[in-house]
Structure formats: structure tokens, C-alpha cells
Design a protein around this motif. Structure first.
Motif, PDB file in Angstrom:
ATOM      1  N   ASP A 130     -60.470  -9.324 -52.738  1.00 41.98           N
ATOM      2  CA  ASP A 130     -61.061 -10.590 -52.293  1.00 41.98           C
ATOM      3  C   ASP A 130     -60.634 -10.952 -50.875  1.00 41.98           C
ATOM      4  OD1 ASP A 130     -58.427 -11.258 -52.699  1.00 41.98           O
ATOM      5  OD2 ASP A 130     -58.810 -12.797 -54.206  1.00 41.98           O
ATOM      6  N   GLN A 131     -59.945 -10.046 -50.200  1.00 43.66           N
ATOM      7  CA  GLN A 131     -59.525 -10.298 -48.824  1.00 43.66           C
ATOM      8  C   GLN A 131     -60.550  -9.744 -47.844  1.00 43.66           C
ATOM      9  OE1 GLN A 131     -56.706 -12.337 -48.141  1.00 43.66           O
ATOM     10  NE2 GLN A 131     -57.261 -12.617 -50.297  1.00 43.66           N
ATOM     11  N   GLN A 132     -61.742 -10.279 -47.909  1.00 42.44           N
ATOM     12  CA  GLN A 132     -62.833  -9.879 -47.033  1.00 42.44           C
ATOM     13  C   GLN A 132     -63.876 -10.981 -47.014  1.00 42.44           C
ATOM     14  OE1 GLN A 132     -65.793  -7.046 -48.681  1.00 42.44           O
ATOM     15  NE2 GLN A 132     -64.474  -6.916 -50.501  1.00 42.44           N
ATOM     16  N   ILE A 133     -64.699 -10.947 -45.981  1.00 40.98           N
ATOM     17  CA  ILE A 133     -65.913 -11.760 -45.910  1.00 40.98           C
ATOM     18  C   ILE A 133     -67.068 -10.784 -45.806  1.00 40.98           C
ATOM     19  CG2 ILE A 133     -67.228 -13.414 -44.539  1.00 40.98           C
ATOM     20  CD1 ILE A 133     -64.567 -14.619 -43.656  1.00 40.98           C
ATOM     21  N   LEU A 158     -67.152 -13.759 -38.044  1.00 40.69           N
ATOM     22  CA  LEU A 158     -65.982 -13.149 -37.422  1.00 40.69           C
ATOM     23  C   LEU A 158     -64.908 -14.182 -37.135  1.00 40.69           C
ATOM     24  CD1 LEU A 158     -67.768 -10.709 -34.934  1.00 40.69           C
ATOM     25  CD2 LEU A 158     -66.644 -10.125 -37.093  1.00 40.69           C
ATOM     26  N   ASP A 159     -65.298 -15.378 -36.710  1.00 39.17           N
ATOM     27  CA  ASP A 159     -64.330 -16.445 -36.485  1.00 39.17           C
ATOM     28  C   ASP A 159     -63.649 -16.848 -37.788  1.00 39.17           C
ATOM     29  OD1 ASP A 159     -64.875 -16.508 -33.788  1.00 39.17           O
ATOM     30  OD2 ASP A 159     -66.174 -18.270 -33.881  1.00 39.17           O
ATOM     31  N   LEU A 160     -64.430 -16.966 -38.860  1.00 38.38           N
ATOM     32  CA  LEU A 160     -63.857 -17.340 -40.152  1.00 38.38           C
ATOM     33  C   LEU A 160     -62.920 -16.241 -40.652  1.00 38.38           C
ATOM     34  CD1 LEU A 160     -63.839 -19.424 -42.449  1.00 38.38           C
ATOM     35  CD2 LEU A 160     -65.761 -18.191 -43.477  1.00 38.38           C
ATOM     36  N   ALA A 161     -63.332 -14.995 -40.480  1.00 40.31           N
ATOM     37  CA  ALA A 161     -62.481 -13.882 -40.893  1.00 40.31           C
ATOM     38  C   ALA A 161     -61.190 -13.849 -40.090  1.00 40.31           C
ATOM     39  CB  ALA A 161     -63.244 -12.566 -40.736  1.00 40.31           C
ATOM     40  N   TYR A 162     -61.289 -14.155 -38.809  1.00 41.06           N
ATOM     41  CA  TYR A 162     -60.084 -14.213 -37.970  1.00 41.06           C
ATOM     42  C   TYR A 162     -59.119 -15.275 -38.481  1.00 41.06           C
ATOM     43  CZ  TYR A 162     -57.130 -15.403 -33.983  1.00 41.06           C
ATOM     44  OH  TYR A 162     -56.062 -15.698 -33.186  1.00 41.06           O
ATOM     45  N   ASP A 163     -59.653 -16.433 -38.845  1.00 42.45           N
ATOM     46  CA  ASP A 163     -58.796 -17.508 -39.339  1.00 42.45           C
ATOM     47  C   ASP A 163     -58.031 -17.077 -40.581  1.00 42.45           C
ATOM     48  OD1 ASP A 163     -59.655 -19.163 -37.304  1.00 42.45           O
ATOM     49  OD2 ASP A 163     -61.184 -20.169 -38.531  1.00 42.45           O
ATOM     50  N   HIS A 164     -58.649 -16.228 -41.409  1.00 40.86           N
ATOM     51  CA  HIS A 164     -58.015 -15.777 -42.655  1.00 40.86           C
ATOM     52  C   HIS A 164     -57.347 -14.408 -42.488  1.00 40.86           C
ATOM     53  CE1 HIS A 164     -59.505 -18.908 -45.451  1.00 40.86           C
ATOM     54  NE2 HIS A 164     -60.498 -19.005 -44.585  1.00 40.86           N
ATOM     55  N   ARG A 165     -57.471 -13.815 -41.310  1.00 36.02           N
ATOM     56  CA  ARG A 165     -56.886 -12.494 -41.024  1.00 36.02           C
ATOM     57  C   ARG A 165     -57.399 -11.431 -41.995  1.00 36.02           C
ATOM     58  NH1 ARG A 165     -55.674 -15.713 -37.471  1.00 36.02           N
ATOM     59  NH2 ARG A 165     -53.770 -15.579 -36.203  1.00 36.02           N
ATOM     60  N   TYR A 211     -59.731  -6.480 -36.795  1.00 36.66           N
ATOM     61  CA  TYR A 211     -59.359  -7.270 -35.624  1.00 36.66           C
ATOM     62  C   TYR A 211     -58.102  -6.722 -34.971  1.00 36.66           C
ATOM     63  CZ  TYR A 211     -62.761 -10.387 -37.528  1.00 36.66           C
ATOM     64  OH  TYR A 211     -63.932 -10.892 -38.006  1.00 36.66           O
ATOM     65  N   LYS A 212     -58.247  -5.572 -34.337  1.00 40.57           N
ATOM     66  CA  LYS A 212     -57.091  -5.034 -33.623  1.00 40.57           C
ATOM     67  C   LYS A 212     -57.539  -4.541 -32.265  1.00 40.57           C
ATOM     68  CE  LYS A 212     -54.042  -3.892 -37.430  1.00 40.57           C
ATOM     69  NZ  LYS A 212     -53.015  -4.882 -37.184  1.00 40.57           N
ATOM     70  N   GLU A 217     -52.806  -6.086 -31.506  1.00 40.46           N
ATOM     71  CA  GLU A 217     -52.865  -7.528 -31.731  1.00 40.46           C
ATOM     72  C   GLU A 217     -54.233  -7.914 -32.287  1.00 40.46           C
ATOM     73  OE1 GLU A 217     -50.361  -9.594 -31.380  1.00 40.46           O
ATOM     74  OE2 GLU A 217     -49.030  -7.991 -30.693  1.00 40.46           O
ATOM     75  N   LEU A 218     -54.240  -9.020 -33.016  1.00 40.50           N
ATOM     76  CA  LEU A 218     -55.515  -9.497 -33.555  1.00 40.50           C
ATOM     77  C   LEU A 218     -56.381 -10.023 -32.427  1.00 40.50           C
ATOM     78  CD1 LEU A 218     -54.184 -11.424 -36.665  1.00 40.50           C
ATOM     79  CD2 LEU A 218     -55.606  -9.405 -36.717  1.00 40.50           C
TER      80      LEU A 218
END
Length: 222
Positions: A130-133, A158-165, A211-212, A217-218
Motif C-alpha cells: 500500500d506504499q504507492q499511488i 507526483l507531489d502527493l507521492a513525494y509528500d508520502h515518500r 524520487y531519487k 536525494e528525494l
């Protein structure tokens, strides 16, 4: 041209169906599943609308629209359907089957749904859980393509995924793959959709965006 992204509501159902019915015939999977859509356009529209109505009611699913000014009023021109896997979600769904529809090949629809469900589990769910969008659907009306709507929709995810890493995942047709490649998605592999005994088939790619940057770095987005 100003593009405004907002959450879709039930009031957008007609626009969602219109966008999908106008945009998706360019994708081979549309004709594959609905080979008689030109004979029965009312069935295609009705069932597409019912599908989006169901998705609006799904837990853990977000539907966004992009609007722009058309003759002095904000008109939806693009849509995106996201599975927010970090929330409680329902099973993978696509456009509603509508048992009485006359435009569809039901064997091909089942083959498509089964293959996508299996691929999503193999490429994404078994790896990320569940660690995905997950980007389920992305479409822009043909009259408004190549104005940045698809990229704007993707950047929301992508912004939402970044917030949740967490990563963004998508099952992509060759047409959609061009945009995702531009946005630096990685292709994990391809899978086939085919009814046993038929020659005609589809090839669909499984893609992911992490995100690397070069320093590990993210990074936030493309």
C-alpha cells in the motif's frame, strides 16, 4: 491558456464520460474491448458514465479534472483517476461492464481486467504494497491535447507521492507511455492481453516513478 485542477464531483459525470469517449478511441485497448462502439455509441457513453459514477464512490480513489476557460465558462477538458493505496481502497476496477451493453466483447473485457489485475499485483502490489499511488486512468479531450493537462495531472500525483515518500505506478499503453517516459517513469516490463485462441492482442507496460536524483536525494517532480 490557464489550466485549473480540482476534485471531480457527481456534477462532472457528463463531462467525465464525454472526455473519456472522445479521448480513448486513440488507445488500441478501447477498440479491442469495445469493437462495436461505433454501432452503439449510446451504450458506450452510458456505461462509461456509470463507470465513473462507481469510481467517484470508491474508497481511496481520487478523481480530478482540469478545466479551462471556454467561451467565458470553466469547462473540464481532462481527467485523472488515482488509487491512493496508502488509504483504504477497493479492488481494481475499470469502466463498468454493463451486462446489457452491445458495444463490447465481453471475453476481451475479462481478459483485459484479469491481465491488468495480475500485472498490477506482480509489478506493484507485491513489491510496494500500500506504499504507492497508482494512476488508474488519464485522459485529455483531443481538442485540448498538447497543452500540458496530462503533465499537470501527473504532477498532482507526483507531489502527493513525494509528500508520502512513495512511488507512483501506472499500467500504460504505448500512447500513454510517451508522456510517462518524458516524466522519467521507469519501465519495469510489459504484459500481454489476449483471449485464448485469438490472434489479436494488446501489449501494456508497467511503469514506476521513484524520487531519487544523482545524489540519492528525494526530488519532488519532473
Amino acid at each position: 491558456m490557464e489550466l485549473i485542477l480540482r476534485t471531480a464531483t457527481a456534477a462532472d459525470l457528463d463531462d467525465l464520460a464525454n472526455i473519456a469517449c472522445a479521448a480513448f478511441p486513440a488507445d488500441p485497448q478501447w477498440d479491442y474491448r469495445f469493437p462495436r462502439r461505433k454501432e452503439f455509441p449510446d451504450d458506450t457513453y452510458r456505461c462509461t458514465r456509470e463507470g465513473y459514477k462507481s469510481m467517484l464512490e470508491e474508497d481511496g480513489v481520487a478523481i480530478n479534472v482540469i478545466t479551462t476557460d471556454v467561451h467565458g465558462a470553466q469547462q473540464p477538458i481532462a481527467l485523472a483517476v488515482w488509487e491512493l493505496m496508502f488509504e483504504e481502497t477497493s479492488n481494481f476496477l475499470d469502466i463498468a461492464n454493463c451486462d446489457d451493453r452491445r458495444d463490447a466483447d465481453f471475453k476481451r473485457m475479462k481478459a483485459f481486467d484479469d491481465a491488468c489485475f495480475k500485472a498490477k499485483k506482480t509489478f506493484f502490489d507485491d513489491v510496494y504494497g500500500d506504499q504507492q499511488i497508482h494512476l488508474r486512468i488519464l485522459a485529455t479531450h483531443p481538442d485540448w491535447q498538447r497543452h500540458g493537462a496530462g503533465t499537470k495531472h501527473c504532477n498532482w500525483g507526483l507531489d502527493l507521492a513525494y509528500d508520502h515518500r512513495i512511488p507512483v505506478t501506472v499500467l500504460s499503453s504505448p500512447l500513454g507511455g510517451q508522456l510517462y517516459t518524458y516524466l522519467k517513469f521507469e519501465t519495469l516490463g510489459f504484459f500481454k492481453v489476449q483471449v485464448e485462441g485469438e490472434e489479436e492482442k494488446l501489449s501494456i507496460g508497467a511503469m514506476v516513478k521513484h524520487y531519487k536524483d544523482d545524489d540519492g536525494e528525494l526530488e519532488k517532480r519532473f
